[in-house]
Design a protein around this motif. Structure first.
Motif, PDB file in Angstrom:
ATOM      1  N   ALA A 167      -3.864   1.620 -11.443  1.00 21.16           N
ATOM      2  CA  ALA A 167      -3.280   2.610 -10.532  1.00 21.16           C
ATOM      3  C   ALA A 167      -3.649   2.287  -9.091  1.00 21.16           C
ATOM      4  N   ARG A 168      -4.876   1.778  -8.891  1.00 15.87           N
ATOM      5  CA  ARG A 168      -5.332   1.475  -7.532  1.00 15.87           C
ATOM      6  C   ARG A 168      -4.544   0.295  -6.951  1.00 15.87           C
ATOM      7  N   THR A 169      -4.368  -0.751  -7.763  1.00 12.04           N
ATOM      8  CA  THR A 169      -3.625  -1.908  -7.255  1.00 12.04           C
ATOM      9  C   THR A 169      -2.173  -1.553  -6.982  1.00 12.04           C
ATOM     10  N   LEU A 170      -1.658  -0.551  -7.680  1.00 16.23           N
ATOM     11  CA  LEU A 170      -0.279  -0.118  -7.426  1.00 16.23           C
ATOM     12  C   LEU A 170      -0.204   0.753  -6.182  1.00 16.23           C
ATOM     13  N   GLY A 171      -1.347   0.956  -5.522  1.00 17.78           N
ATOM     14  CA  GLY A 171      -1.337   1.643  -4.240  1.00 17.78           C
ATOM     15  C   GLY A 171      -1.569   3.136  -4.312  1.00 17.78           C
ATOM     16  N   ALA A 172      -2.062   3.660  -5.450  1.00 14.54           N
ATOM     17  CA  ALA A 172      -2.339   5.090  -5.545  1.00 14.54           C
ATOM     18  C   ALA A 172      -3.654   5.403  -4.843  1.00 14.54           C
ATOM     19  N   GLY A 173      -3.659   6.413  -3.981  1.00 17.42           N
ATOM     20  CA  GLY A 173      -4.883   6.844  -3.315  1.00 17.42           C
ATOM     21  C   GLY A 173      -5.779   7.558  -4.304  1.00 17.42           C
ATOM     22  N   PHE A 174      -7.055   7.850  -3.897  1.00 23.39           N
ATOM     23  CA  PHE A 174      -7.962   8.435  -4.869  1.00 23.39           C
ATOM     24  C   PHE A 174      -7.494   9.774  -5.438  1.00 23.39           C
ATOM     25  N   PRO A 175      -7.060  10.737  -4.580  1.00 23.89           N
ATOM     26  CA  PRO A 175      -6.620  12.017  -5.153  1.00 23.89           C
ATOM     27  C   PRO A 175      -5.506  11.828  -6.176  1.00 23.89           C
ATOM     28  N   GLN A 176      -4.585  10.907  -5.859  1.00 26.88           N
ATOM     29  CA  GLN A 176      -3.475  10.645  -6.765  1.00 26.88           C
ATOM     30  C   GLN A 176      -3.978  10.050  -8.083  1.00 26.88           C
ATOM     31  N   ARG A 177      -4.902   9.087  -7.979  1.00 27.61           N
ATOM     32  CA  ARG A 177      -5.463   8.467  -9.187  1.00 27.61           C
ATOM     33  C   ARG A 177      -6.195   9.509 -10.016  1.00 27.61           C
ATOM     34  N   PHE A 178      -6.987  10.331  -9.306  1.00 33.89           N
ATOM     35  CA  PHE A 178      -7.838  11.283 -10.017  1.00 33.89           C
ATOM     36  C   PHE A 178      -6.996  12.314 -10.767  1.00 33.89           C
ATOM     37  N   LEU A 179      -6.074  12.960 -10.023  1.00 31.94           N
ATOM     38  CA  LEU A 179      -5.309  14.050 -10.631  1.00 31.94           C
ATOM     39  C   LEU A 179      -4.161  13.533 -11.498  1.00 31.94           C
ATOM     40  N   GLY A 180      -3.598  12.366 -11.118  1.00 34.14           N
ATOM     41  CA  GLY A 180      -2.422  11.889 -11.827  1.00 34.14           C
ATOM     42  C   GLY A 180      -2.738  11.017 -13.032  1.00 34.14           C
TER      43      GLY A 180
END
Lengths: 266, 276
Positions: A167-180
């Motif tokens: 998810a991080r390499t796809l450019g998701a920020g931390f809040p997005q990674r955490f909640l999504g």
């Protein structure tokens, strides 16, 4: 495992039957006592709902208060505990390990001591002392480790590291990674933690008895009061009310635990 | 946190930020109060910390609690292991329901357990009716050490049954089979095949049962027992005599005992399973 015939372990069989009676009989006696006209005369005195009605009139508010308090406690442990569980699961530092140990202390030492400590420091803040917020603080301190440990164990699953990295390499920020990504992945553990916190909060007495005031009474506090000052039938009817509130949550928790074990193994 | 000379990596900043709310809450509502509680007896002189050992009344209460908790733990472990082993090895209809039923009392507050004992063994209890119909007068056992012991047993057994059922289900059946083929007696199987496999559960569960029994307040409170235990002593000192320093000192002693036992059990189980 192969099952053997009962005759091969008579000692275990009779112990089990005896313990089942010991555990179940008091509950049945209590339920009966809450529904009959007179405990002394037993079922022959006839069934009635008037004790339940009386409990509802005198102590009805404690049921709502306890459920509200338990829900608030679940919300607080979610907000404080789930991010904390993530932080602890990903940290290797000595500081994180020490914090994890400290968090467990309110469970390892008697609730009475925690309650005394809270009263010593915050007992003079009248508006806090006289509100349900004071009991809530005690309950959150006591239940937080259960949420943190349950969720932190789930966050440690190795496949989650890879998913998070993807998810991080796809450019998701931390809040997005955490909640999504992360939270949905550990959702069963979070729900199990929520149910655990709810049951613990509903039944908590050791802390609550010290922290409550005449205007902030919970279900177990009311129970203790009714046992000391009301007829035995009223106490029994009140116990019945407690069982009706707690048992569905317990069954949900057990069903969920089985589900988690089936899906992820133990 | 950006001002530190070694700037933390972004990931560790996020981790710290995640832990921060819990950390602040815990520091404000547990660490600070606990530190205050620990410092309190010093105001009345250092000897206040040792009151539980030097004052005969408090020492008596502590010894009461210790031996009652020890007896509860031993009996709970023996009975819980028997029931757990039995339930783990049988498959019958309603087995899962029975396990749920037996473990449900884990969620009961201690006051309810105390009330159960009053219902059965109190002045209006079933036992009193029974003895009076047998012409022995209305006998009670709820308000003394027997009532307290039975109540402690009642709230400890569900935990032991749950732990031992889980542990016995994961026991290796081949060990027992091998022992049986080699002609071992039932006692030898228990000692050499079962006991070593159940030892970690016994240590962990025993520690929790003991610590819970030491700190149990609701049960003794409901029974208003003639047998004084430390939590009741603390409560009385605090509420009836406003003796805060003494209550704090006794709380520290009680907390040290329960925490110490749990800590010791964890050390022991860490030794027992080096793979961890």
């Amino acid at each position: 495992m192969k099952t053997s015939t009962p005759s091969r372990a008579p000692l275990l069989f009779f112990t089990t039957v005896g313990i089942c009676l010991f555990m179940v009989a008091p509950v049945l006696v209590s339920v009966m006592a809450g529904l009959v006209n007179s405990y002394n005369r037993g079922l022959s005195s006839g069934l009635t709902l008037r004790w339940v009605q009386q409990v509802w009139d005198v102590y009805g508010s404690t049921v709502g208060a306890s459920i509200g308090l338990a829900l608030a406690c679940v919300a607080c442990t979610l907000l404080l505990g789930v991010p904390c569980a993530y932080g602890l699961a990903r940290s290797r530092s000595r500081f994180a390990r020490a914090f994890e140990e400290l968090l467990l202390l309110p469970v390892a030492i008697p609730g009475l001591a925690t309650a005394l400590a809270l009263i010593l420091v915050y007992g003079n803040m009248t508006s806090l002392r006289q509100s349900f917020g004071f009991i809530l603080i005690g309950h959150v301190i006591f239940t937080l480790p259960f949420m943190v440990r349950t969720v932190s164990a789930a966050f440690q699953r190795p496949d989650l590291l890879a998913i998070e990295e993807a998810a991080r390499t796809l450019g998701a920020g931390f809040p997005q990674r955490f909640l999504g990504v992360l939270v949905p992945a550990v959702l069963p553990a979070i729900v199990a933690g929520m149910l655990m916190v709810f049951t613990l909060s509903i039944g908590e007495f050791n802390l609550t008895w010290m922290l409550h005031t005449p205007l902030t009474r919970t279900l177990p506090v009311g129970l203790a009061d009714s046992y000391a000052s009301m007829r035995i039938e009223v106490g029994s009817a009140y116990t019945l009310v407690f069982l009706i509130v707690i048992l569905p949550v317990l069954w949900l928790l057990q069903a969920l635990t089985t589900l988690i074990q089936k899906r992820y193994g133990t | 946190m950006t001002a530190t000379p070694n700037p933390m990596s972004r990931a560790s900043q996020i981790r710290l930020l995640c832990m921060l709310p819990a950390l602040v809450f815990f520091a404000a509502f547990w660490l600070l109060p606990a530190a205050t509680l620990i410092a309190l007896p010093a105001e009345k002189g250092w000897e206040t910390y040792l009151l539980v050992l030097t004052d005969a009344r408090y020492l008596n209460s502590l010894l009461n609690t210790l031996w009652l908790s020890l007896a509860t733990t031993l009996v709970t472990l023996v009975l819980g292991a028997a029931v757990g082993i039995y339930l783990a090895r049988r498959r019958f209809r309603g087995r899962q329901a029975l396990i749920s039923l037996l473990t449900a009392p884990l969620a009961f507050p201690g006051v309810i357990v105390g009330f159960f004992v009053i219902l059965i063994g109190g002045r209006q209890g079933t036992f009193a009716s029974l003895t009076s119909s047998l012409g022995m007068g209305r006998m009670t056992f709820a308000y003394g050490v027997i009532g307290l012991f039975l109540a402690y047993l009642y709230f400890s057994l569900p935990r032991a049954i749950a732990s031992y059922t889980a542990a016995a289900e994961s026991m290796d059946p081949q060990l027992e089979e091998a022992a049986r083929v080699l002609g071992a007696t039932r006692w030898q199987i228990t000692r050499d095949a079962w006991w070593p496999q159940l030892l970690p559960t016994t240590v962990a569960c025993g520690a929790i049962v003991f610590a819970t029994a030491m700190g149990a307040f609701g049960t003794a409170f409901t029974l208003s027992s003639q047998f004084e235990v430390v939590p009741i002593t603390i409560y009385t000192e605090f509420t009836n005599y406003a003796n805060f320093a003494v209550a704090a000192s006794l709380s520290i002693a009680l907390g040290l005992v329960t925490w110490g036992v749990l800590f010791l059990a964890r050390l022991l189980s860490a030794d027992a399973s080096p793979a961890q």
